[in-house]
Write a protein that holds these residues in place. Structure first.
Motif, PDB file in Angstrom:
ATOM      1  N   SER A 161       0.837  -1.199   0.000  1.00 34.50           N
ATOM      2  CA  SER A 161       0.000   0.000   0.000  1.00 34.50           C
ATOM      3  C   SER A 161       0.879   1.260   0.000  1.00 34.50           C
ATOM      4  CB  SER A 161      -0.914  -0.022   1.227  1.00 34.50           C
ATOM      5  OG  SER A 161      -1.390   1.263   1.520  1.00 34.50           O
ATOM      6  N   ASN A 162       1.888   1.283   0.857  1.00 30.60           N
ATOM      7  CA  ASN A 162       2.817   2.422   0.881  1.00 30.60           C
ATOM      8  C   ASN A 162       3.549   2.565  -0.448  1.00 30.60           C
ATOM      9  OD1 ASN A 162       2.282   3.282   3.446  1.00 30.60           O
ATOM     10  ND2 ASN A 162       4.020   2.251   4.393  1.00 30.60           N
ATOM     11  N   ALA A 163       3.998   1.435  -0.984  1.00 31.99           N
ATOM     12  CA  ALA A 163       4.768   1.468  -2.234  1.00 31.99           C
ATOM     13  C   ALA A 163       3.926   2.087  -3.353  1.00 31.99           C
ATOM     14  CB  ALA A 163       5.225   0.059  -2.613  1.00 31.99           C
ATOM     15  N   LYS A 189       9.811  -3.231  -3.623  1.00 31.09           N
ATOM     16  CA  LYS A 189      10.537  -2.108  -4.214  1.00 31.09           C
ATOM     17  C   LYS A 189       9.564  -1.201  -4.960  1.00 31.09           C
ATOM     18  CE  LYS A 189      14.267  -1.565  -7.637  1.00 31.09           C
ATOM     19  NZ  LYS A 189      13.613  -1.389  -8.933  1.00 31.09           N
ATOM     20  N   ASP A 190       9.702   0.089  -4.774  1.00 28.22           N
ATOM     21  CA  ASP A 190       8.853   1.002  -5.552  1.00 28.22           C
ATOM     22  C   ASP A 190       9.716   1.995  -6.319  1.00 28.22           C
ATOM     23  OD1 ASP A 190       9.152   3.686  -4.134  1.00 28.22           O
ATOM     24  OD2 ASP A 190       8.426   2.481  -2.447  1.00 28.22           O
ATOM     25  N   SER A 191       9.106   2.550  -7.370  1.00 28.06           N
ATOM     26  CA  SER A 191       9.808   3.627  -8.067  1.00 28.06           C
ATOM     27  C   SER A 191       9.031   4.892  -7.753  1.00 28.06           C
ATOM     28  CB  SER A 191       9.851   3.349  -9.568  1.00 28.06           C
ATOM     29  OG  SER A 191       8.604   2.857 -10.021  1.00 28.06           O
ATOM     30  N   ARG A 214       0.717  15.842   3.473  1.00 27.61           N
ATOM     31  CA  ARG A 214       0.545  15.021   2.268  1.00 27.61           C
ATOM     32  C   ARG A 214       0.163  13.594   2.616  1.00 27.61           C
ATOM     33  NH1 ARG A 214       5.407  15.513  -1.474  1.00 27.61           N
ATOM     34  NH2 ARG A 214       4.562  13.749  -2.617  1.00 27.61           N
ATOM     35  N   SER A 215       0.725  13.082   3.721  1.00 26.28           N
ATOM     36  CA  SER A 215       0.391  11.724   4.130  1.00 26.28           C
ATOM     37  C   SER A 215      -1.091  11.617   4.461  1.00 26.28           C
ATOM     38  CB  SER A 215       1.234  11.316   5.339  1.00 26.28           C
ATOM     39  OG  SER A 215       0.643  10.219   5.971  1.00 26.28           O
ATOM     40  N   ARG A 216      -1.607  12.596   5.204  1.00 25.78           N
ATOM     41  CA  ARG A 216      -3.039  12.579   5.551  1.00 25.78           C
ATOM     42  C   ARG A 216      -3.882  12.680   4.296  1.00 25.78           C
ATOM     43  NH1 ARG A 216      -2.149  15.671  10.137  1.00 25.78           N
ATOM     44  NH2 ARG A 216      -2.185  14.396  12.018  1.00 25.78           N
ATOM     45  N   GLY A 220      -3.272   8.305   4.808  1.00 22.51           N
ATOM     46  CA  GLY A 220      -2.437   7.535   5.733  1.00 22.51           C
ATOM     47  C   GLY A 220      -2.833   7.747   7.181  1.00 22.51           C
ATOM     48  N   THR A 221      -2.677   6.705   7.989  1.00 21.22           N
ATOM     49  CA  THR A 221      -2.976   6.829   9.412  1.00 21.22           C
ATOM     50  C   THR A 221      -1.704   7.071  10.223  1.00 21.22           C
ATOM     51  OG1 THR A 221      -2.682   4.469   9.825  1.00 21.22           O
ATOM     52  CG2 THR A 221      -4.895   5.205   9.217  1.00 21.22           C
ATOM     53  N   GLY A 222      -0.544   6.842   9.586  1.00 14.40           N
ATOM     54  CA  GLY A 222       0.717   6.981  10.314  1.00 14.40           C
ATOM     55  C   GLY A 222       1.030   5.764  11.174  1.00 14.40           C
ATOM     56  N   LEU A 223       0.213   4.707  11.032  1.00 13.65           N
ATOM     57  CA  LEU A 223       0.423   3.515  11.874  1.00 13.65           C
ATOM     58  C   LEU A 223       0.869   2.292  11.077  1.00 13.65           C
ATOM     59  CD1 LEU A 223      -2.610   3.814  14.314  1.00 13.65           C
ATOM     60  CD2 LEU A 223      -0.198   4.128  14.863  1.00 13.65           C
ATOM     61  N   GLY A 224       0.836   2.411   9.743  1.00 17.89           N
ATOM     62  CA  GLY A 224       1.145   1.258   8.894  1.00 17.89           C
ATOM     63  C   GLY A 224       2.473   0.596   9.219  1.00 17.89           C
ATOM     64  N   LEU A 225       3.517   1.385   9.304  1.00 17.89           N
ATOM     65  CA  LEU A 225       4.842   0.808   9.547  1.00 17.89           C
ATOM     66  C   LEU A 225       5.036   0.409  11.009  1.00 17.89           C
ATOM     67  CD1 LEU A 225       7.179   2.929   7.224  1.00 17.89           C
ATOM     68  CD2 LEU A 225       6.315   0.613   6.872  1.00 17.89           C
ATOM     69  N   ALA A 226       4.317   1.085  11.925  1.00 16.90           N
ATOM     70  CA  ALA A 226       4.385   0.659  13.338  1.00 16.90           C
ATOM     71  C   ALA A 226       3.802  -0.755  13.458  1.00 16.90           C
ATOM     72  CB  ALA A 226       3.625   1.637  14.220  1.00 16.90           C
TER      73      ALA A 226
HETATM   74  P1  ADP Z   1       1.215   6.401   6.591  1.00 13.53           P
HETATM   75  O1  ADP Z   1      -0.117   5.959   7.022  1.00 13.53           O
HETATM   76  O2  ADP Z   1       1.433   7.867   6.748  1.00 13.53           O
HETATM   77  O3  ADP Z   1       1.603   5.868   5.265  1.00 13.53           O
HETATM   78  P2  ADP Z   1       3.231   4.587   7.600  1.00 13.53           P
HETATM   79  O4  ADP Z   1       3.545   4.202   9.009  1.00 13.53           O
HETATM   80  O5  ADP Z   1       2.793   3.508   6.692  1.00 13.53           O
HETATM   81  O6  ADP Z   1       2.180   5.758   7.709  1.00 13.53           O
HETATM   82  O7  ADP Z   1       4.502   5.303   6.988  1.00 13.53           O
HETATM   83  C1  ADP Z   1       5.143   6.336   7.701  1.00 13.53           C
HETATM   84  C2  ADP Z   1       5.759   7.339   6.746  1.00 13.53           C
HETATM   85  O8  ADP Z   1       6.856   6.752   6.067  1.00 13.53           O
HETATM   86  C3  ADP Z   1       4.832   7.828   5.645  1.00 13.53           C
HETATM   87  O9  ADP Z   1       4.070   8.911   6.072  1.00 13.53           O
HETATM   88  C4  ADP Z   1       5.798   8.221   4.540  1.00 13.53           C
HETATM   89  O10 ADP Z   1       6.283   9.520   4.790  1.00 13.53           O
HETATM   90  C5  ADP Z   1       6.965   7.241   4.738  1.00 13.53           C
HETATM   91  N1  ADP Z   1       6.919   6.094   3.791  1.00 13.53           N
HETATM   92  C6  ADP Z   1       6.517   4.835   4.067  1.00 13.53           C
HETATM   93  N2  ADP Z   1       6.647   4.029   2.995  1.00 13.53           N
HETATM   94  C7  ADP Z   1       7.159   4.789   2.003  1.00 13.53           C
HETATM   95  C8  ADP Z   1       7.529   4.549   0.632  1.00 13.53           C
HETATM   96  N3  ADP Z   1       7.397   3.335   0.069  1.00 13.53           N
HETATM   97  N4  ADP Z   1       8.047   5.593  -0.082  1.00 13.53           N
HETATM   98  C9  ADP Z   1       8.193   6.815   0.485  1.00 13.53           C
HETATM   99  N5  ADP Z   1       7.853   7.102   1.756  1.00 13.53           N
HETATM  100  C10 ADP Z   1       7.339   6.121   2.519  1.00 13.53           C
END
Ligand code: ADP
Length: 272
Positions: A161-163, A189-191, A214-216, A220-226
């Motif tokens: 989803s982030n990619a 991997k993303d481009s 921009r994330s909002r 984005g919730t800001g919790l995906g990577l956590a």
């Molecule tokens: P969000 O819900 O904001 O995507 P995440 O926890 O998933 O929250 O990601 C935290 C932040 O890391 C994102 O707001 C973004 O700035 C950065 N990020 C995560 N994945 C990528 C990616 N593939 N390319 C660029 N930035 C990324």
């Protein structure tokens, strides 16, 4: 007497507290500080979409409702804020379930290739809209790892989803596997825009965003990577990140290679 004396109970607690070693006290204090900070963060994150939706609804009630174009525009904005609120609560619940161990990890042999195909299916619409190609690099072999299917699906969902979110229009998201004797490394991997070096160590923190507004805007919730970090912790592993601003990012994680190739990915889903 059998009457409960609240003061006595408190005193006993103080005594037992005094028995703790300094290290444990420090640990408790740290936890307490963490808890307070977490509540403050969550409240702030909840307030943002609530405040926005509230604003649009009240403006509508104050008369904007009579103008058809404004009405539609504001209702759409309010709906978007509420969708964001829903996603946030969903992610918070996922985090809390993992933390409290309510969802027990269920380890077994899983096929990463099949798992990735399933996750890609979820994102067909989103990627087509953005003209982003989703591709698995490598032979459609059984890439078997020992892991929790549901949890690793969540990890791949968040990474993919982030990619897609951060990809350039017309870019591609490539998943590949590096198969070692005892482990498998999965790469996403993303481009896309990439992540500036100084932010890389912090993106796994809850609510940390490189670009807040921009994330909002991108939902984005800001919790995906956590969530990704928590799940990988539960698998005794962690995500690595390599990124080149302006070119793209590579997220990867290592899992133990499964010895017994018992399950096909989709078989597992039915039994779950
Ligand atoms: P969000 O819900 O904001 O995507 P995440 O926890 O998933 O929250 O990601 C935290 C932040 O890391 C994102 O707001 C973004 O700035 C950065 N990020 C995560 N994945 C990528 C990616 N593939 N390319 C660029 N930035 C990324």
């Amino acid at each position: 007497s059998g009457v409960l004396n609240p003061l006595k109970t408190i005193n006993e607690e103080i005594y037992s507290f005094a028995d703790l070693k300094q290290k444990e006290i420090d640990e408790l204090k740290k936890l307490e500080a963490f808890r307070k900070e977490f509540i403050a963060d969550v409240s702030h994150e909840l307030k943002t979409p609530i405040f926005a939706a509230q604003g649009f609804v009240h403006t509508l009630l104050d008369g904007a409702v009579n103008d058809k174009t404004v009405r539609t525009k504001f209702l759409k904005k309010a709906a978007k804020s509420l969708d964001g609120l829903d996603a946030l609560v969903q992610d918070l619940l996922t985090l809390s379930h993992i933390e409290t161990g309510q969802i027990k990890m269920h380890f077994e042999s899983i096929n990463m290739y099949a798992l990735t195909e399933e996750v890609f299916e979820q994102f067909e619409n989103k990627s087509e809209k953005k003209n982003v190609v989703l591709r698995i690099d490598g032979p459609p072999a059984k890439v078997m790892v020992y892991a929790d299917w549901q949890r690793i699906t969540q990890v791949m969902t968040n990474l993919i989803s982030n990619a897609i979110k951060h990809s350039f229009e017309g870019g591609e998201v490539v998943v590949s596997f590096e198969i070692h004797k005892k482990s498998v490394v999965t790469y996403v991997k993303d481009s896309g825009e990439g992540i500036p070096q100084e932010h890389i160590n912090r993106i796994f923190e809850r609510f940390y965003r490189v670009d807040k507004s921009r994330s909002r805007e991108k939902g984005g919730t800001g919790l995906g990577l956590a969530i990704v970090k928590h799940i990988l912790d539960g698998h005794n592993t962690r995500a690595e990140v390599e990124s080149t601003p302006g070119k793209g990012s590579i997220f990867s994680f290592k899992l133990p290679r499964a010895k017994h190739e018992k399950h096909e990915g989709t078989e597992h889903i039915e039994s779950a």
